[in-house]
Design a protein around this motif. Structure first.
Motif, PDB file in Angstrom:
ATOM      1  N   GLN A 457     -14.433  17.057  41.323  1.00  0.00           N
ATOM      2  CA  GLN A 457     -13.214  17.893  40.925  1.00  0.00           C
ATOM      3  C   GLN A 457     -12.936  16.599  39.383  1.00  0.00           C
ATOM      4  O   GLN A 457     -12.191  18.119  38.974  1.00  0.00           O
ATOM      5  CB  GLN A 457     -12.001  17.433  41.451  1.00  0.00           C
ATOM      6  N   VAL A 458     -12.240  16.010  39.576  1.00  0.00           N
ATOM      7  CA  VAL A 458     -11.917  15.829  37.746  1.00  0.00           C
ATOM      8  C   VAL A 458     -13.000  15.833  36.679  1.00  0.00           C
ATOM      9  O   VAL A 458     -12.148  15.945  36.189  1.00  0.00           O
ATOM     10  CB  VAL A 458     -11.536  13.927  37.959  1.00  0.00           C
ATOM     11  N   HIS A 459     -14.082  15.922  36.611  1.00  0.00           N
ATOM     12  CA  HIS A 459     -14.789  16.184  35.919  1.00  0.00           C
ATOM     13  C   HIS A 459     -15.282  16.865  36.130  1.00  0.00           C
ATOM     14  O   HIS A 459     -16.884  16.879  35.476  1.00  0.00           O
ATOM     15  CB  HIS A 459     -16.285  14.320  35.972  1.00  0.00           C
ATOM     16  N   SER A 460     -14.955  17.634  35.854  1.00  0.00           N
ATOM     17  CA  SER A 460     -15.172  19.544  35.171  1.00  0.00           C
ATOM     18  C   SER A 460     -14.720  20.074  34.065  1.00  0.00           C
ATOM     19  O   SER A 460     -15.022  18.979  32.782  1.00  0.00           O
ATOM     20  CB  SER A 460     -14.188  20.521  36.625  1.00  0.00           C
ATOM     21  N   ALA A 462     -13.179  22.092  32.684  1.00  0.00           N
ATOM     22  CA  ALA A 462     -11.811  22.168  31.278  1.00  0.00           C
ATOM     23  C   ALA A 462     -12.271  20.372  31.044  1.00  0.00           C
ATOM     24  O   ALA A 462     -11.267  20.663  30.128  1.00  0.00           O
ATOM     25  CB  ALA A 462     -10.885  22.791  32.979  1.00  0.00           C
ATOM     26  N   ARG A 463     -12.075  19.587  32.297  1.00  0.00           N
ATOM     27  CA  ARG A 463     -12.180  18.685  31.862  1.00  0.00           C
ATOM     28  C   ARG A 463     -12.913  17.758  30.307  1.00  0.00           C
ATOM     29  O   ARG A 463     -12.296  17.398  29.504  1.00  0.00           O
ATOM     30  CB  ARG A 463     -12.292  17.412  33.064  1.00  0.00           C
ATOM     31  N   PHE A 466     -11.708  19.507  27.402  1.00  0.00           N
ATOM     32  CA  PHE A 466     -10.492  18.940  27.026  1.00  0.00           C
ATOM     33  C   PHE A 466     -10.805  17.653  26.126  1.00  0.00           C
ATOM     34  O   PHE A 466     -10.331  17.079  25.099  1.00  0.00           O
ATOM     35  CB  PHE A 466      -9.551  18.909  28.541  1.00  0.00           C
ATOM     36  N   ARG A 470     -11.156  16.207  21.932  1.00  0.00           N
ATOM     37  CA  ARG A 470     -10.424  15.000  21.326  1.00  0.00           C
ATOM     38  C   ARG A 470     -11.658  13.797  21.083  1.00  0.00           C
ATOM     39  O   ARG A 470     -10.831  13.066  20.927  1.00  0.00           O
ATOM     40  CB  ARG A 470      -9.272  14.527  23.067  1.00  0.00           C
TER      41      ARG A 470
ATOM     42  N   GLU B 205      -4.913   8.783  22.640  1.00  0.00           N
ATOM     43  CA  GLU B 205      -4.411  10.012  21.930  1.00  0.00           C
ATOM     44  C   GLU B 205      -3.720  10.818  22.571  1.00  0.00           C
ATOM     45  O   GLU B 205      -3.284  10.917  23.759  1.00  0.00           O
ATOM     46  CB  GLU B 205      -5.483  10.191  22.834  1.00  0.00           C
ATOM     47  N   SER B 386      -7.249  11.918  36.130  1.00  0.00           N
ATOM     48  CA  SER B 386      -7.257  12.819  38.152  1.00  0.00           C
ATOM     49  C   SER B 386      -5.986  13.494  37.173  1.00  0.00           C
ATOM     50  O   SER B 386      -5.443  15.091  36.857  1.00  0.00           O
ATOM     51  CB  SER B 386      -7.255  13.244  38.977  1.00  0.00           C
ATOM     52  N   LYS B 389      -6.665  15.783  33.760  1.00  0.00           N
ATOM     53  CA  LYS B 389      -6.505  16.649  34.398  1.00  0.00           C
ATOM     54  C   LYS B 389      -6.489  17.952  35.051  1.00  0.00           C
ATOM     55  O   LYS B 389      -6.163  19.414  34.407  1.00  0.00           O
ATOM     56  CB  LYS B 389      -8.297  16.708  35.376  1.00  0.00           C
ATOM     57  N   ASP B 392      -3.899  19.143  32.357  1.00  0.00           N
ATOM     58  CA  ASP B 392      -4.726  20.802  31.942  1.00  0.00           C
ATOM     59  C   ASP B 392      -4.472  22.086  32.421  1.00  0.00           C
ATOM     60  O   ASP B 392      -4.017  23.404  31.706  1.00  0.00           O
ATOM     61  CB  ASP B 392      -5.872  20.557  31.455  1.00  0.00           C
ATOM     62  N   LEU B 422      -4.359  18.517  41.569  1.00  0.00           N
ATOM     63  CA  LEU B 422      -5.070  17.732  41.825  1.00  0.00           C
ATOM     64  C   LEU B 422      -3.939  17.050  43.086  1.00  0.00           C
ATOM     65  O   LEU B 422      -4.360  16.627  44.014  1.00  0.00           O
ATOM     66  CB  LEU B 422      -6.078  16.972  41.348  1.00  0.00           C
TER      67      LEU B 422
END
Lengths: 472, 472
Positions: A457-460, A462-463, A466, A470, B205, B386, B389, B392, B422
């Protein structure tokens, strides 16, 4: 949450008809097929590029972490007639056979770990496994070269693949599968393709060593009682000397004497079961070694001796990509010095069988493979590193360091210190041989399943974007 | 093999007089002290640089994975009078208070996870912990600035330190300890020094966000029934809008209303509990937000509002070095969006208490700290990720992506999908709140102890030199 299972002895796949394709019918591919079959999977194909499965290799060890799994899968007894149960390992000085130290093996090892330590010819193990696989109805296709595997994913760690993996056999059409297990060995091209995704190239470092493999039939030793003894007793010997060592033991129920001879690499051989080198090179290097060693080498009739180059492969970024997993030498090729090649491949197979049998939705295959990595990658890579470390210890030139090493090996024999030879070190054995990784996979699955879903879920997408923005 | 323990509820340190030095008496340092005390350690000193422990911070969450530990340590009940048990979280659209979705909290969360979800003022938690620490006889020394920590090791991973760690307080002499726990927060200089060993620089960052922290006493809301309701009920609200969001809930037994206001960073603040920004900036950014939000901000009297800059810190190479461990914000500073800052520090403390209590030889301290890393590092870093994420997801500009997000939050409220927030996602909660990491540490210690010793044998001096020669 996927269904629970409490024992590795009675796995029952929740999706029995999962379409499993295995690339390679070496030791790894065959134990994978058998492991999946015993976990209740019914739709298993193994593609092997060789037209016939030929008798290659030499003696290998069936350590307790392997024999435990083979027994669970019902194939250990079929192997007994080909095996020798080693009673001890004796470490000898190269020039005069003096015993530096020894480790007790059987029956102590079986008493301690609940599973025996044997040695067999690799070919005998492979034939027993092939027979068991065919008997179980596993579809083993020889002459099937898998040209390419398409992972169906984009290389983002922890993100589910976009589609099912595909592969081509003998330049044919794309075929697909629910999951592809690549057991295509030390030269795996799937590993190479997987590394490319992460910007890595598949490169191995020379150790500076190569190994001759020699087997001598028992009948050649008749009339030489001092040599015949070596094949009739159940002891392995490790002669250690400057820049090399020799490992010998009887196999095939004492009918064959197995020798592996480590020596400085002349850089004209390769990492292969089928390369060779001239016998004269071999006798030259060992000309200063003990009379026993030289007497044994005198009995070798062939002019060309199977020889392979020993390299160190770096740990990979990943063992899986999409619904494709590497296993065995394809992802953790190792130096042979702690004798864990077959055992570590079987541990991969055992864990893969657990994680795929406990999911109940095909959408969870990728999650299952991530759990496989979590359970196996660090352990497998530590075993590889232990073999490299043992290599350094065994090949020391004569001098103060070698004297300290020999003292330490002697002390370790008396239980007074650790051994620089990790194969013979009790503490290391307890971890290497004492762990039932398949039962551990069953016990930890539920927690790791939750943890892996959380990470996914965290490393989707979007992640990832993002982080990329950066340069994270 | 170290002695076994079967429950985290009755730890009994094998080396009760282990000399434990803790740097920092923030939430992390205090829970560490209490955790060690409850595990039977008797020789604990906490050095805090502040002359007095001042009331800083704002509302924080006591999630089930934290309340479970505080209850085990006997301090949860002392906190009850300062807490509010949240019944639900309501996510609102920034411009008009429309409810996008909601997550049920209490009593469901306590029923599911066996431990409650509360919110408290950080200062109340710190005071309760400080009192408990002093009552337990822990030596808390204020006005003690730890200038430098000497790890006593050379930075080789998995290799035991060469000597005991040392530290200096207020520019005095070197002092030593068996183990040093650095809970010196987001600006930890021990982290910086540890990163140097691995050639890393300590760099964070910018997320582009900063946060105002505002608390409004209940008496200021009297006569404003629509606002008074917000402090009297037990609901948290999250208004989400383009580039920012606002999180509010009552704390201190409904006597104080807590607001955290996320907004674009003007790059003139810093990562600190004590920095401030002018109120005019705050009212300007939220001038297009709902009447409720604006009415609340109108009640703020101060001209200078506590403001902190929100940064993302990369995962560290290591959380430990020699017999020194980082914990809490010192090793996993996090964005606040899943409200796990205090909980993750307490998980560190809980695991440290287990691993150090189960060894029975001081030579095993480093091994214990490696086991701590194994149990905590990946989990802690996933929680940090998380929060990034969730950030975002919460700050999307109005548009098609925002509409999809709002639909997903609505669906998640009805149990129909995962939530992009989350903190409110049931699957993520099950992992984040459902794990009793301290019991897991007890259960896995024996296996991890063997595994860590095996790894240490492999990664010795010889191995390192061998790899260095080969630029491995």
């Amino acid at each position: 949450m996927p269904a629970k299972s409490t024992s590795a002895d009675n796995l029952k796949a929740n999706i029995p008809d999962l379409q499993i394709v295995i690339v390679g019918a070496g030791i790894g591919g065959l134990v994978a097929g058998i492991g999946f079959n015993r976990a209740g999977f019914t739709n298993i194909v193994i593609h092997e590029s060789a037209k016939e499965i030929a008798e290659v290799g030499a003696g290998i060890q069936i350590s307790p972490n392997l024999s435990r799994l083979l027994r669970r899968w019902g194939v250990l007894e079929d192997l007994r007639g080909y095996a020798v149960a080693l009673e001890k390992n004796s470490i000898r000085r190269y020039e005069n056979d003096a015993e530096i130290g020894s480790s007790p093996f059987m029956p102590q090892v079986e008493q301690q770990f609940g599973a025996p330590l044997w040695v067999v010819h690799r070919a005998d193990l492979q034939m027993v496994l092939l027979k068991a696989a065919r008997k179980a109805g596993i579809n083993v296709q020889t002459g099937h070269h898998v040209d390419v595997v398409d992972f169906g994913s984009d290389g983002t760690p922890n993100v589910s693949p976009v589609r099912r993996p595909r592969y081509k056999v003998n330049n044919g059409e794309w075929l697909d599968a629910d999951v592809i297990i690549c057991a295509d060995g030390i030269k795996s091209h799937t590993r190479r393709d997987m590394m490319k995704i992460y910007g890595q190239t598949d490169h191995a470092e020379n150790t500076g060593d190569a190994a001759y493999r020699v087997t001598i039939p028992r009948e050649k030793l008749l009339g030489r009682p001092e040599l015949l003894k070596l094949v009739d007793e159940s002891v392995s010997y490790r002669w250690i000397g400057p820049g090399g060592h020799i490992m010998v033991y009887p196999i095939r129920n004492h009918q064959l004497f197995n020798m592996v001879l480590l020596h400085p690499d002349r850089c004209d051989t390769e990492e292969s079961w089928t390369a060779t080198g001239p016998k004269s090179n071999m006798t030259k290097f060992y000309s200063s070694w003990s009379p026993t060693v030289r007497a044994l080498l005198d009995l070798v009739e062939d002019d060309e001796i199977p020889e392979w180059q020993l390299k160190i492969h770096r740990p990979l970024v990943s063992w899986i990509e999409g619904n494709v997993a590497l296993m065995g030498d394809a992802c953790h090729p190792t130096l042979p010095y702690v004798a864990q090649g077959a055992a570590q491949a079987a541990e991969d197979a055992a864990v893969l069988a657990v994680v795929l049998s406990l999911i109940n939705d095909k959408a969870d295959i990728h999650t299952a493979l991530l759990i496989y990595s979590e359970l196996r990658k660090s352990r497998g890579e530590t075993v590889v590193a232990s073999a490299s470390k043992t290599r350094d210890a065994l090949h020391l030139p004569d001098g103060p360091e070698q004297i300290r090493r020999d003292e330490a090996i002697g002390k370790a024999s008396r239980g007074e210190s650790n051994s620089p030879d990790l194969w013979g070190d009790r503490l290391f054995q307890a971890w290497m041989w004492g762990v039932d990784i398949q039962q551990q996979a069953v016990d930890r699955f539920e927690h790791l399943y939750r943890q892996t879903l959380a990470k996914k879920q965290v490393h989707s997408e979007a992640r990832r974007n993002f982080l990329q923005e950066r340069n994270f």
